[in-house]
Structures are given as C-alpha cells and as structure tokens.
Design a protein around this motif. Structure first.
Motif, PDB file in Angstrom:
ATOM      1  N   LEU A  84       0.852  -1.186   0.000  1.00 33.39           N
ATOM      2  CA  LEU A  84       0.000   0.000   0.000  1.00 33.39           C
ATOM      3  C   LEU A  84       0.887   1.234   0.000  1.00 33.39           C
ATOM      4  O   LEU A  84       1.758   1.375   0.863  1.00 33.39           O
ATOM      5  CB  LEU A  84      -0.896  -0.004   1.248  1.00 33.39           C
ATOM      6  CG  LEU A  84      -1.732   1.252   1.506  1.00 33.39           C
ATOM      7  CD1 LEU A  84      -2.823   1.401   0.440  1.00 33.39           C
ATOM      8  CD2 LEU A  84      -2.350   1.202   2.899  1.00 33.39           C
ATOM      9  N   ALA A  98      -7.957  -3.189   6.656  1.00 34.63           N
ATOM     10  CA  ALA A  98      -9.045  -2.407   6.053  1.00 34.63           C
ATOM     11  C   ALA A  98      -9.104  -1.005   6.638  1.00 34.63           C
ATOM     12  O   ALA A  98      -9.432  -0.034   5.934  1.00 34.63           O
ATOM     13  CB  ALA A  98     -10.376  -3.126   6.257  1.00 34.63           C
ATOM     14  N   ILE A 101      -6.790   1.656   4.982  1.00 36.05           N
ATOM     15  CA  ILE A 101      -7.104   2.120   3.635  1.00 36.05           C
ATOM     16  C   ILE A 101      -7.962   3.376   3.691  1.00 36.05           C
ATOM     17  O   ILE A 101      -8.933   3.453   4.423  1.00 36.05           O
ATOM     18  CB  ILE A 101      -7.846   1.022   2.841  1.00 36.05           C
ATOM     19  CG1 ILE A 101      -7.031  -0.261   2.833  1.00 36.05           C
ATOM     20  CG2 ILE A 101      -8.150   1.482   1.436  1.00 36.05           C
ATOM     21  CD1 ILE A 101      -5.664  -0.134   2.234  1.00 36.05           C
ATOM     22  N   GLU A 102      -7.604   4.365   2.922  1.00 36.28           N
ATOM     23  CA  GLU A 102      -8.450   5.551   2.775  1.00 36.28           C
ATOM     24  C   GLU A 102      -9.037   5.526   1.368  1.00 36.28           C
ATOM     25  O   GLU A 102      -9.944   4.773   1.084  1.00 36.28           O
ATOM     26  CB  GLU A 102      -7.621   6.798   3.060  1.00 36.28           C
ATOM     27  CG  GLU A 102      -7.170   6.877   4.517  1.00 36.28           C
ATOM     28  CD  GLU A 102      -6.399   8.132   4.804  1.00 36.28           C
ATOM     29  OE1 GLU A 102      -6.799   9.208   4.332  1.00 36.28           O
ATOM     30  OE2 GLU A 102      -5.371   8.038   5.501  1.00 36.28           O
ATOM     31  N   GLN A 103      -8.507   6.338   0.493  1.00 34.78           N
ATOM     32  CA  GLN A 103      -9.001   6.359  -0.878  1.00 34.78           C
ATOM     33  C   GLN A 103      -8.174   5.459  -1.792  1.00 34.78           C
ATOM     34  O   GLN A 103      -8.612   5.112  -2.882  1.00 34.78           O
ATOM     35  CB  GLN A 103      -8.959   7.809  -1.421  1.00 34.78           C
ATOM     36  CG  GLN A 103      -9.750   8.794  -0.580  1.00 34.78           C
ATOM     37  CD  GLN A 103     -11.217   8.443  -0.498  1.00 34.78           C
ATOM     38  OE1 GLN A 103     -11.825   7.990  -1.458  1.00 34.78           O
ATOM     39  NE2 GLN A 103     -11.802   8.660   0.683  1.00 34.78           N
ATOM     40  N   THR A 104      -6.977   5.102  -1.360  1.00 33.69           N
ATOM     41  CA  THR A 104      -6.057   4.364  -2.220  1.00 33.69           C
ATOM     42  C   THR A 104      -6.173   2.864  -1.976  1.00 33.69           C
ATOM     43  O   THR A 104      -5.878   2.397  -0.875  1.00 33.69           O
ATOM     44  CB  THR A 104      -4.605   4.802  -1.955  1.00 33.69           C
ATOM     45  OG1 THR A 104      -4.516   6.215  -2.082  1.00 33.69           O
ATOM     46  CG2 THR A 104      -3.652   4.134  -2.940  1.00 33.69           C
ATOM     47  N   PRO A 105      -6.589   2.092  -2.954  1.00 35.39           N
ATOM     48  CA  PRO A 105      -6.639   0.637  -2.771  1.00 35.39           C
ATOM     49  C   PRO A 105      -5.234   0.071  -2.741  1.00 35.39           C
ATOM     50  O   PRO A 105      -4.303   0.645  -3.306  1.00 35.39           O
ATOM     51  CB  PRO A 105      -7.408   0.163  -4.012  1.00 35.39           C
ATOM     52  CG  PRO A 105      -7.142   1.207  -5.040  1.00 35.39           C
ATOM     53  CD  PRO A 105      -7.036   2.502  -4.302  1.00 35.39           C
ATOM     54  N   PRO A 106      -5.032  -1.068  -2.079  1.00 35.49           N
ATOM     55  CA  PRO A 106      -3.701  -1.677  -2.054  1.00 35.49           C
ATOM     56  C   PRO A 106      -3.310  -2.164  -3.447  1.00 35.49           C
ATOM     57  O   PRO A 106      -4.157  -2.522  -4.268  1.00 35.49           O
ATOM     58  CB  PRO A 106      -3.874  -2.848  -1.085  1.00 35.49           C
ATOM     59  CG  PRO A 106      -5.331  -3.164  -1.132  1.00 35.49           C
ATOM     60  CD  PRO A 106      -6.029  -1.856  -1.338  1.00 35.49           C
ATOM     61  N   ASP A 107      -1.999  -2.168  -3.700  1.00 35.45           N
ATOM     62  CA  ASP A 107      -1.507  -2.660  -4.992  1.00 35.45           C
ATOM     63  C   ASP A 107      -1.600  -4.177  -5.079  1.00 35.45           C
ATOM     64  O   ASP A 107      -1.918  -4.728  -6.133  1.00 35.45           O
ATOM     65  CB  ASP A 107      -0.046  -2.233  -5.194  1.00 35.45           C
ATOM     66  CG  ASP A 107       0.104  -0.728  -5.214  1.00 35.45           C
ATOM     67  OD1 ASP A 107      -0.596  -0.068  -5.992  1.00 35.45           O
ATOM     68  OD2 ASP A 107       0.917  -0.208  -4.424  1.00 35.45           O
ATOM     69  N   ASN A 150      -8.540 -10.543  -3.342  1.00 38.63           N
ATOM     70  CA  ASN A 150      -9.170  -9.363  -3.942  1.00 38.63           C
ATOM     71  C   ASN A 150      -9.503  -8.262  -2.943  1.00 38.63           C
ATOM     72  O   ASN A 150      -9.778  -7.123  -3.339  1.00 38.63           O
ATOM     73  CB  ASN A 150     -10.451  -9.767  -4.678  1.00 38.63           C
ATOM     74  CG  ASN A 150     -10.168 -10.633  -5.889  1.00 38.63           C
ATOM     75  OD1 ASN A 150      -9.184 -10.406  -6.596  1.00 38.63           O
ATOM     76  ND2 ASN A 150     -11.006 -11.633  -6.117  1.00 38.63           N
ATOM     77  N   GLY A 151      -9.517  -8.585  -1.655  1.00 38.95           N
ATOM     78  CA  GLY A 151      -9.895  -7.567  -0.679  1.00 38.95           C
ATOM     79  C   GLY A 151      -9.608  -8.026   0.730  1.00 38.95           C
ATOM     80  O   GLY A 151      -9.103  -9.132   0.964  1.00 38.95           O
TER      81      GLY A 151
END
Length: 259
Positions: A84, A98, A101-107, A150-151
């Motif tokens: 991230l 989780a 995380i703010e607005q940026t999804p993990p790579d 995926n999440g």
C-alpha cells in the motif's frame, strides 16, 4: 534500505519483542528495526490502526511494517501481506488492514502460504511474520509468498453521530500522557461551528469552550482541546492525565454541544 517496523499489543515485560527482533536479525543482520509501539491496549485494533496509519507514511518507501495485534489465524482470519502506497505490511486479515485504507486501494494482497518455523501456532509473529518481513525487506517479490486476494476482511471506523446541535464522537486512542484522540475531524467541527459557541462535554467539572493551538495555551492542570497533526480533535490536561482522571476507556463517547 532495509527497515522493518513493529507495532503490537505485546507490552515490554517479557521476551516477545526481543524474540521477534532476534528472529529478524538472524535472517537479516543488516536490517534496521524500528518500534512504533508495543503498548497498544490488548486486542484494540482501532487504536493500532490509528497509530500505524499516522506513523507509516513518515518512513521511506519500501519499509516493511509487521503488525502484531490479534494475529490468531482462523478460517475467518487469514495471514496476509499487502502493498500500500509503496509500503509493505504483514498482518492478520482482522480488520486492521481495512482500517488503514483511505481512498487508495492496495496494490497487492497475498494470502500467505509460507510454512512457519515452528509446528506450534501460538507465535505467528516470530515463526511466520518475521520470515515474511525479511523476504520483503530484501526486495523479493510479494507474489512468491502465496495466493492473491481481492480484498480485506471489513473494518470500519465508528462514524461520529451528527444531530442538529451536537456531534457525538468516540475515543479512538490515548497517548502516554493521558491525552485522548477522538474520531471528530476538524472538517466536521468547522461544518457545525460557523461562529457558534460550543462546549466539549467531558464531565460536569470539565467542559471546554475553545480550541487551542497547543497545550501551553492553558494553565497547568487545565483542560485543553486542539486539532492534532492528523486533523482530529484531541483533548487533554496541561501536565495532567485526562484519560485516568475521568476513567475513560477506548470507544467511550464525547459530545460537542453547539449553541
């Protein structure tokens, strides 16, 4: 640069911190290990996430962060590594990732399939997380560690309650001085204030009606409210311990009344 940070609820009274550091240094003697905190309230994922969220961005890109809070693996709580904002994290998928995380999804998110160094499963931070952290600190591929996901398992900050003339927030953290941090942002406060008077309701004997720039803006032993460097309402006592004085606990409520 090989920096590995540690954040946990282990405390400092036994061998746990030293054992994890020793395991890292055995595999990577040149590693730089930085302690973020080991005094998180036991199992308090929100406080751990709040502290790590505001600490990790100050480290160089490529830093690896080992999270040692609520790490017991189960069918509902996988062990993972993720990337991230060009930082790497090793954790249980327990809601803390989780919350980071703010607005940026993990790579990348990887469910770990690396074998542990012990047949016992009570010390994953030493027997698995340390090995994974060293792998990442050496610049090796995160994809080699397991299977892509995926999440994250969901984690959610408690959102302040908004009413016509009040904001009801909660306490998310307390520092070593007994100052408390709430989930009330400066942006939300400004939305309500707009020239109105207000009272931060701490206790029948402790009410605050102004926002200060620093703790030194009030006399010794007086309560004070500021917006901290992370943009959230922080309340304390100049040279006192508000958290202990008022017997607060994490997730206790705090109300701001506007007039």
């Amino acid at each position: 640069m090989s920096i590995i940070t540690l954040i946990s609820d282990w405390g400092l009274n036994d061998y746990t911190v030293a054992a994890v550091k020793g395991h890292i240094l055995t595999r990577m003697p040149e590693a730089t290990i930085v302690d973020i905190s080991h005094t998180i309230e036991p199992f308090n994922r929100k406080t751990a996430a709040y502290i790590l969220k505001n600490a990790y961005r100050n480290f160089p890109e490529g830093t690896v962060h080992l999270i040692g809070v609520s790490t017991t693996e189960s069918s509902d709580c996988k062990h993972i590594a993720f990337k991230l904002n060009n930082h790497y994290f090793v954790s249980a998928d327990n809601g803390i990732p989780a919350l980071l995380i703010e607005q940026t999804p993990p790579d990348k998110i990887i469910e770990l399939s690396v074998p542990q160094d012990s047949y016992k499963f009570t010390f994953s931070e030493r027997d698995l997380f340390a090995k994974v952290a060293v792998h990442l600190a050496k610049g090796l591929s995160i994809e080699e560690l397991g299977t892509p996901l995926n999440g994250f398992y969901p984690g959610a900050w408690i959102v302040p309650q908004e009413e016509s003339n009040k904001i009801i927030g909660t306490i998310v953290s307390s520092d070593n001085y007994g100052n408390i941090v709430t989930n009330i942002s400066e942006e939300l406060f400004r939305k309500y204030s707009k020239g109105k008077t207000f009272e931060i309701m701490l206790h029948v004997d402790y009410k605050i009606s102004k926002i200060s720039n620093s703790y030194e803006d009030v006399y010794k032993d007086d309560p004070v409210a500021i917006f901290n460097s992370s943009g959230f309402l922080e309340v304390g006592i100049n040279q006192g311990n508000l958290f202990e004085l008022l017997s607060y606990e994490i997730d206790n409520r705090l109300t701001i009344l506007f007039k």
